[in-house]
Each structure stands twice: as C-alpha cells, then as structure tokens.
Design a protein around this motif. Structure first.
Motif, PDB file in Angstrom:
ATOM      1  N   SER A  15       0.523  -1.317   0.350  1.00  0.00           N
ATOM      2  CA  SER A  15       0.578   0.111   0.303  1.00  0.00           C
ATOM      3  C   SER A  15       1.046   1.513  -0.115  1.00  0.00           C
ATOM      4  CB  SER A  15      -0.611   0.186   1.275  1.00  0.00           C
ATOM      5  OG  SER A  15      -1.842  -1.439   1.681  1.00  0.00           O
ATOM      6  N   PHE A  16       0.543   1.918  -0.845  1.00  0.00           N
ATOM      7  CA  PHE A  16       0.977   3.504  -0.750  1.00  0.00           C
ATOM      8  C   PHE A  16       0.394   5.065  -0.331  1.00  0.00           C
ATOM      9  CE2 PHE A  16       3.321   1.271  -4.273  1.00  0.00           C
ATOM     10  CZ  PHE A  16       4.715   1.360  -4.167  1.00  0.00           C
ATOM     11  N   GLN A  17       0.791   5.625   0.441  1.00  0.00           N
ATOM     12  CA  GLN A  17       0.464   6.567   0.825  1.00  0.00           C
ATOM     13  C   GLN A  17       0.943   7.648   0.547  1.00  0.00           C
ATOM     14  OE1 GLN A  17       1.469   4.110   3.248  1.00  0.00           O
ATOM     15  NE2 GLN A  17      -0.108   2.813   3.459  1.00  0.00           N
ATOM     16  N   GLY A  18       0.517   8.976   0.591  1.00  0.00           N
ATOM     17  CA  GLY A  18       1.037  10.351   0.217  1.00  0.00           C
ATOM     18  C   GLY A  18       0.804  10.346  -1.477  1.00  0.00           C
ATOM     19  N   ASP A  43      -2.651  -1.183  -3.649  1.00  0.00           N
ATOM     20  CA  ASP A  43      -3.599  -0.719  -3.440  1.00  0.00           C
ATOM     21  C   ASP A  43      -2.945   0.597  -3.218  1.00  0.00           C
ATOM     22  OD1 ASP A  43      -5.284   1.146  -2.209  1.00  0.00           O
ATOM     23  OD2 ASP A  43      -5.114  -0.363  -0.421  1.00  0.00           O
ATOM     24  N   ILE A  44      -2.832   1.561  -4.278  1.00  0.00           N
ATOM     25  CA  ILE A  44      -2.786   3.038  -4.153  1.00  0.00           C
ATOM     26  C   ILE A  44      -4.132   4.515  -3.775  1.00  0.00           C
ATOM     27  CG2 ILE A  44      -1.475   2.560  -6.391  1.00  0.00           C
ATOM     28  CD1 ILE A  44      -3.076   3.318  -8.512  1.00  0.00           C
ATOM     29  N   SER A  45      -5.022   3.353  -3.074  1.00  0.00           N
ATOM     30  CA  SER A  45      -6.118   3.901  -2.615  1.00  0.00           C
ATOM     31  C   SER A  45      -6.114   5.779  -1.565  1.00  0.00           C
ATOM     32  CB  SER A  45      -6.918   3.322  -2.168  1.00  0.00           C
ATOM     33  OG  SER A  45      -6.325   2.758  -1.269  1.00  0.00           O
ATOM     34  N   GLN A  46      -4.746   4.994  -1.054  1.00  0.00           N
ATOM     35  CA  GLN A  46      -4.562   6.588  -0.502  1.00  0.00           C
ATOM     36  C   GLN A  46      -3.253   7.657  -0.711  1.00  0.00           C
ATOM     37  OE1 GLN A  46      -6.096   6.505   2.932  1.00  0.00           O
ATOM     38  NE2 GLN A  46      -7.138   4.912   2.074  1.00  0.00           N
ATOM     39  N   LEU A  47      -3.386   7.183  -2.151  1.00  0.00           N
ATOM     40  CA  LEU A  47      -1.642   8.302  -3.009  1.00  0.00           C
ATOM     41  C   LEU A  47      -3.097   9.488  -2.763  1.00  0.00           C
ATOM     42  CD1 LEU A  47      -0.681   6.868  -5.726  1.00  0.00           C
ATOM     43  CD2 LEU A  47       0.719   7.752  -2.978  1.00  0.00           C
ATOM     44  N   ASP A  48      -2.511  10.806  -2.713  1.00  0.00           N
ATOM     45  CA  ASP A  48      -3.191  12.166  -2.462  1.00  0.00           C
ATOM     46  C   ASP A  48      -2.918  12.542  -4.424  1.00  0.00           C
ATOM     47  OD1 ASP A  48      -3.937  12.026  -0.427  1.00  0.00           O
ATOM     48  OD2 ASP A  48      -1.668  13.095   0.182  1.00  0.00           O
ATOM     49  N   HIS A  49      -1.563  12.177  -4.976  1.00  0.00           N
ATOM     50  CA  HIS A  49      -1.497  12.627  -6.261  1.00  0.00           C
ATOM     51  C   HIS A  49      -0.666  11.805  -6.901  1.00  0.00           C
ATOM     52  CE1 HIS A  49      -0.046  15.820  -9.622  1.00  0.00           C
ATOM     53  NE2 HIS A  49       0.468  14.744  -9.402  1.00  0.00           N
ATOM     54  N   ILE A  50      -0.436  11.377  -8.432  1.00  0.00           N
ATOM     55  CA  ILE A  50       0.071  10.526  -8.920  1.00  0.00           C
ATOM     56  C   ILE A  50      -0.016  11.268 -10.297  1.00  0.00           C
ATOM     57  CG2 ILE A  50       0.586   8.222 -10.479  1.00  0.00           C
ATOM     58  CD1 ILE A  50      -1.658   7.058  -8.671  1.00  0.00           C
ATOM     59  N   ASP A  51       1.593  11.088 -10.764  1.00  0.00           N
ATOM     60  CA  ASP A  51       1.408  11.828 -12.172  1.00  0.00           C
ATOM     61  C   ASP A  51       2.117  10.504 -13.311  1.00  0.00           C
ATOM     62  OD1 ASP A  51       4.197  11.437 -11.255  1.00  0.00           O
ATOM     63  OD2 ASP A  51       5.158  13.931 -11.695  1.00  0.00           O
ATOM     64  N   SER A  52       2.359  11.786 -14.017  1.00  0.00           N
ATOM     65  CA  SER A  52       3.009  10.743 -15.172  1.00  0.00           C
ATOM     66  C   SER A  52       3.984   9.972 -15.192  1.00  0.00           C
ATOM     67  CB  SER A  52       3.608  11.560 -16.494  1.00  0.00           C
ATOM     68  OG  SER A  52       4.882  12.301 -16.202  1.00  0.00           O
ATOM     69  N   PHE A  81      -6.311   9.197 -11.585  1.00  0.00           N
ATOM     70  CA  PHE A  81      -5.532   8.086 -12.672  1.00  0.00           C
ATOM     71  C   PHE A  81      -5.560   7.772 -13.829  1.00  0.00           C
ATOM     72  CE2 PHE A  81      -2.513   4.606 -11.423  1.00  0.00           C
ATOM     73  CZ  PHE A  81      -1.047   5.012 -11.797  1.00  0.00           C
ATOM     74  N   GLN A  82      -6.875   7.085 -13.385  1.00  0.00           N
ATOM     75  CA  GLN A  82      -7.372   5.993 -14.742  1.00  0.00           C
ATOM     76  C   GLN A  82      -7.401   6.961 -15.877  1.00  0.00           C
ATOM     77  OE1 GLN A  82      -8.568   2.672 -15.154  1.00  0.00           O
ATOM     78  NE2 GLN A  82      -8.540   3.512 -17.059  1.00  0.00           N
ATOM     79  N   THR A  83      -7.579   8.160 -15.842  1.00  0.00           N
ATOM     80  CA  THR A  83      -7.516   9.055 -16.876  1.00  0.00           C
ATOM     81  C   THR A  83      -6.665   9.401 -17.417  1.00  0.00           C
ATOM     82  OG1 THR A  83      -9.482  10.330 -16.216  1.00  0.00           O
ATOM     83  CG2 THR A  83      -8.231  11.802 -17.856  1.00  0.00           C
ATOM     84  N   LEU A  84      -5.364   8.961 -17.195  1.00  0.00           N
ATOM     85  CA  LEU A  84      -4.027   9.018 -17.184  1.00  0.00           C
ATOM     86  C   LEU A  84      -3.633   8.188 -17.832  1.00  0.00           C
ATOM     87  CD1 LEU A  84      -1.386  10.840 -16.941  1.00  0.00           C
ATOM     88  CD2 LEU A  84      -0.761  10.235 -14.510  1.00  0.00           C
TER      89      LEU A  84
END
Length: 97
Positions: A15-18, A43-52, A81-84
């Motif tokens: 799991s990732f957070q942040g 599990d990336i549900s706790q990520l606030d932001h993901i870029d490319s 993220f799904q859009t990305l």
C-alpha cells in the motif's frame, strides 16, 4: 512543505500513501525488488497525487512481476489516475481492480 510518500507491506498487499511523483519516486525505485517480494496487490487508494512518473513506475513494476511469471493487480485507482492511464493508452497493459 514538501510532498512525501509512504508505503507498507501487509501480507500480499503493498500500500502507498501520500504523493507519488518525480520528487518522491527515488526511494521506491531503489527498493523496488524488495517491495515486490511476495506481493500480488498494489493498493494506491491512499495516494493523494500520482503523476506520469508514478504511472511509469507502475508499468515497470508490472513488467518486472510478469517477467517473474507473477500476476499483479492495482487496486484503488482514482478517476484522475484512470484518466492518465487512458490518455497514455495503457488500459490493456494495466491490470486494474
């Protein structure tokens, strides 16, 4: 205030957070082999932001696991993220739960 990224392994789930971006990527990249050991779910549900950069990381992690003939599911994908994923035409590559 700088962004941070945390992770934890529990059973077969990583799991990732942040925030996962080019500023926070390096520690994950350096530890990726150990992080993937015995993991089947990311599990990336706790990520606030993901870029490319984060997207590229997950594509690479999936490829590493497939090379080891292991399945990896990514769960908790946000709409952004799904859009990305769709914009980069990676829907078929990514195994999203």
């Amino acid at each position: 205030m700088s962004a941070s990224l945390n992770w934890q392994k529990e059973g077969e789930i990583l799991s990732f957070q942040g925030t996962l971006d080019r500023e926070t990527l390096l520690p994950v990249w350096q530890q990726r082999k150990a992080l993937l050991a015995d993991i089947n779910i990311i599990d990336i549900s706790q990520l606030d932001h993901i870029d490319s950069t984060g997207l590229a990381l997950f594509v690479h992690l999936k490829a590493e696991m497939e090379a080891l003939e292991r399945q990896c599911v990514i769960q908790g994908v946000s709409e952004r993220f799904q859009t990305l994923i769709t914009l980069y035409d990676l829907d078929e590559i990514m195994n999203i739960a």
